[in-house]
Motif scaffolding. Structure first.
Motif, PDB file in Angstrom:
ATOM      1  N   THR A   1      39.197 -16.470   7.143  1.00 62.66           N
ATOM      2  CA  THR A   1      39.695 -17.001   5.869  1.00 62.66           C
ATOM      3  C   THR A   1      38.738 -16.821   4.698  1.00 62.66           C
ATOM      4  O   THR A   1      39.183 -16.696   3.554  1.00 62.66           O
ATOM      5  N   ALA A   2      37.426 -16.799   4.958  1.00 63.67           N
ATOM      6  CA  ALA A   2      36.462 -16.769   3.856  1.00 63.67           C
ATOM      7  C   ALA A   2      36.631 -15.572   2.928  1.00 63.67           C
ATOM      8  O   ALA A   2      36.543 -15.729   1.697  1.00 63.67           O
ATOM      9  N   PRO A   3      36.884 -14.365   3.437  1.00 65.79           N
ATOM     10  CA  PRO A   3      37.034 -13.235   2.514  1.00 65.79           C
ATOM     11  C   PRO A   3      38.222 -13.380   1.569  1.00 65.79           C
ATOM     12  O   PRO A   3      38.263 -12.704   0.530  1.00 65.79           O
ATOM     13  N   GLU A   4      39.168 -14.247   1.892  1.00 68.29           N
ATOM     14  CA  GLU A   4      40.331 -14.447   1.026  1.00 68.29           C
ATOM     15  C   GLU A   4      39.999 -15.319  -0.185  1.00 68.29           C
ATOM     16  O   GLU A   4      40.745 -15.315  -1.168  1.00 68.29           O
ATOM     17  N   VAL A   5      38.910 -16.083  -0.102  1.00 67.04           N
ATOM     18  CA  VAL A   5      38.631 -17.068  -1.160  1.00 67.04           C
ATOM     19  C   VAL A   5      37.350 -16.795  -1.935  1.00 67.04           C
ATOM     20  O   VAL A   5      37.121 -17.422  -2.979  1.00 67.04           O
ATOM     21  N   TYR A   6      36.500 -15.880  -1.437  1.00 64.86           N
ATOM     22  CA  TYR A   6      35.245 -15.625  -2.140  1.00 64.86           C
ATOM     23  C   TYR A   6      34.696 -14.271  -1.699  1.00 64.86           C
ATOM     24  O   TYR A   6      34.890 -13.852  -0.550  1.00 64.86           O
ATOM     25  N   ASP A   7      34.013 -13.606  -2.596  1.00 66.17           N
ATOM     26  CA  ASP A   7      33.404 -12.309  -2.300  1.00 66.17           C
ATOM     27  C   ASP A   7      32.157 -12.531  -1.445  1.00 66.17           C
ATOM     28  O   ASP A   7      31.125 -13.002  -1.947  1.00 66.17           O
ATOM     29  N   LEU A   8      32.231 -12.163  -0.189  1.00 65.60           N
ATOM     30  CA  LEU A   8      31.125 -12.415   0.731  1.00 65.60           C
ATOM     31  C   LEU A   8      29.946 -11.468   0.515  1.00 65.60           C
ATOM     32  O   LEU A   8      28.892 -11.649   1.144  1.00 65.60           O
ATOM     33  N   ASP A   9      30.103 -10.490  -0.342  1.00 63.85           N
ATOM     34  CA  ASP A   9      28.972  -9.636  -0.670  1.00 63.85           C
ATOM     35  C   ASP A   9      28.105 -10.228  -1.777  1.00 63.85           C
ATOM     36  O   ASP A   9      27.043  -9.687  -2.091  1.00 63.85           O
ATOM     37  N   GLU A  10      28.555 -11.320  -2.361  1.00 63.81           N
ATOM     38  CA  GLU A  10      27.740 -12.019  -3.345  1.00 63.81           C
ATOM     39  C   GLU A  10      26.567 -12.706  -2.642  1.00 63.81           C
ATOM     40  O   GLU A  10      26.637 -13.028  -1.451  1.00 63.81           O
ATOM     41  N   PRO A  11      25.458 -12.951  -3.348  1.00 62.81           N
ATOM     42  CA  PRO A  11      24.327 -13.650  -2.727  1.00 62.81           C
ATOM     43  C   PRO A  11      24.727 -15.051  -2.256  1.00 62.81           C
ATOM     44  O   PRO A  11      25.596 -15.697  -2.853  1.00 62.81           O
ATOM     45  N   ALA A  12      24.095 -15.503  -1.194  1.00 65.76           N
ATOM     46  CA  ALA A  12      24.313 -16.875  -0.729  1.00 65.76           C
ATOM     47  C   ALA A  12      23.754 -17.856  -1.754  1.00 65.76           C
ATOM     48  O   ALA A  12      22.869 -17.526  -2.550  1.00 65.76           O
ATOM     49  N   ASP A  13      24.314 -19.073  -1.738  1.00 69.42           N
ATOM     50  CA  ASP A  13      23.891 -20.094  -2.688  1.00 69.42           C
ATOM     51  C   ASP A  13      22.465 -20.541  -2.428  1.00 69.42           C
ATOM     52  O   ASP A  13      21.971 -20.514  -1.291  1.00 69.42           O
ATOM     53  N   LEU A  14      21.821 -20.982  -3.488  1.00 69.90           N
ATOM     54  CA  LEU A  14      20.503 -21.603  -3.397  1.00 69.90           C
ATOM     55  C   LEU A  14      20.517 -22.853  -4.263  1.00 69.90           C
ATOM     56  O   LEU A  14      20.699 -22.768  -5.484  1.00 69.90           O
ATOM     57  N   TYR A  15      20.364 -24.012  -3.630  1.00 66.34           N
ATOM     58  CA  TYR A  15      20.299 -25.281  -4.355  1.00 66.34           C
ATOM     59  C   TYR A  15      21.460 -25.463  -5.332  1.00 66.34           C
ATOM     60  O   TYR A  15      21.269 -25.829  -6.497  1.00 66.34           O
ATOM     61  N   GLY A  16      22.668 -25.178  -4.864  1.00 64.79           N
ATOM     62  CA  GLY A  16      23.845 -25.542  -5.640  1.00 64.79           C
ATOM     63  C   GLY A  16      24.373 -24.512  -6.596  1.00 64.79           C
ATOM     64  O   GLY A  16      25.262 -24.839  -7.405  1.00 64.79           O
TER      65      GLY A  16
END
Length: 393
Positions: free
Chosen positions: A54-69
């Motif tokens: 489901t995750a690829p349907e809601v957000y671009d997973l090639d974007e950097p992971a979050d850091l502190y919000g």
């Protein structure tokens, strides 16, 4: 009885509830038919596999992971603010933290630490007095009866308060909601006393069917709203606080002080975004079908000859409701597990709690797994369950 036998008997007594919980969990996993099968009941592998789908349907997973919000966390906050019609929103790891922070911020603005609430509200029942012990707030109970507070009680409350907190729905009273007119009267009564209004909206997502209003109109009655991502949306966890920009800015500062500014949260946040995409649109349908299930349960138990039953509320306000039966909790829990073990159908998947001498209650939740149940299916399962109770077989 020998000392060894007495010791074994004591061990058996202590292990009985634990053994029953283990059987219930195994029966649930093995059941072919249930009314609700939340992701939280699955294995870690199942949960992660589902998120990968489901995750690829809601957000671009090639974007950097979050850091502190930042990153995906900010995307979720923006989405929540859009859905609720507020200026801003802040992600929190728990609702307990989100609500303490919200009401602490409001206390600084109003000059009053007193929060008027119901005695069955979540902070009073399930948070170990965190409002007062951690955040310096002073809860004041409008009522502790198993009903909703009234506008008259708000207007006539004997002491001043800075905030009115309304849990919508009130879970421990049976997932109760006021009518739209009653809700607006409650809010107006608080405003007349110069108090702000905060909604404990852990299950606010599913209230649109009952109120007949969109989310933004419901949330728009309050000064701030808390929502959960796991109770109905099947997320891994997490919560959001929504409200005006100035409140959310301050809330983010307190989130940091409370230890809620977590290094990386993308798995939980992605699951929340997936829940908003997949589960949120389904909630009105779950609510409507819960009403079919509730009516069929009443019919099935009546046909089976049960001397007394109660489905509460009679017409469910959301997709969850209570069932009360005139037996001890242990008897009902055993019958529920045996039904699942012997038939593959688990009508009552939640535990049973004592509700008085010879009386117990459980909570019923209807989700996607329950949509395939017809009213006849529910009546048949209720009759089969009743047949496993003493005096009705």
């Amino acid at each position: 009885m020998s000392a060894a036998a007495e010791h074994q008997s004591e061990q058996d007594t202590r292990s009985g509830p634990k053994r029953l919980r283990e059987r219930r969990s195994a029966a649930f996993r093995g059941a072919r038919r249930v009314l609700s099968r939340p992701g939280s009941g699955g294995s870690m592998r199942e949960r992660l596999d589902r998120l990968r789908e489901t995750a690829p349907e809601v957000y671009d997973l090639d974007e950097p992971a979050d850091l502190y919000g930042d990153g995906v966390v900010e995307a979720l906050e923006t989405r929540v603010a859009e859905l609720l019609g507020t200026e801003a929103a802040a992600f929190f790891p728990t609702g307990t933290m989100a609500q303490q922070v919200a009401l602490r911020c409001w206390a600084g603005r109003t000059g009053s630490p007193t929060v008027a609430l119901h005695g069955l509200a979540h902070p009073e029942m399930h948070e170990r007095a965190a409002f007062s012990l951690v955040s310096g707030l002073r809860p004041a109970r409008l009522t502790s009866e198993s009903r909703l507070p009234t506008a008259a009680e708000v207007r006539g409350f004997e002491e001043p308060f800075g905030a009115l907190m309304l849990e919508l729905p009130l879970r421990d009273a049976g997932f109760l909601l006021p009518s739209w007119e009653e809700l607006t009267e409650l809010v107006d009564a608080a405003r007349e006393r110069d108090a702000v209004v905060h909604f404990d909206g852990a299950r606010l997502w599913e209230t649109t069917e009952h109120f007949g209003r969109p989310l933004e109109e419901i949330a728009g009655l309050a000064d701030s709203v808390y929502v959960s991502f796991y109770k109905s949306l099947d997320g891994f966890g997490g919560a959001a606080l929504a409200g005006p920009d100035t409140l959310i800015d301050e809330a983010k500062a307190w989130r940091h002080r409370y230890g809620g500014l977590v290094f990386q949260q993308f798995p939980t946040v992605l699951s929340a975004l997936a829940g908003l995409e997949r589960e949120l649109p389904m909630l009105p349908r779950y609510v409507r079908h819960a009403r079919v299930v509730a009516a069929a349960l009443r019919d099935g138990f009546a046909a089976a000859g049960l001397p007394w039953t109660r489905v509460h509320p009679g017409t469910p306000h959301i997709h969850q409701f209570q069932v009360w039966l005139p037996y001890d909790a242990e008897v009902l829990a055993e019958a529920a597990v045996r039904q699942a073990e012997e038939t593959g159908t688990m009508l009552f998947a939640a535990g049973w709690a004592p509700g008085g001498p010879g009386l117990a209650l459980t909570e019923v939740t209807v989700r996607s797994a329950g949509l395939d149940w017809t009213a006849d299916d529910v009546r048949e399962a209720a009759a089969d369950f009743a047949a496993r109770l003493p005096g009705l077989s």
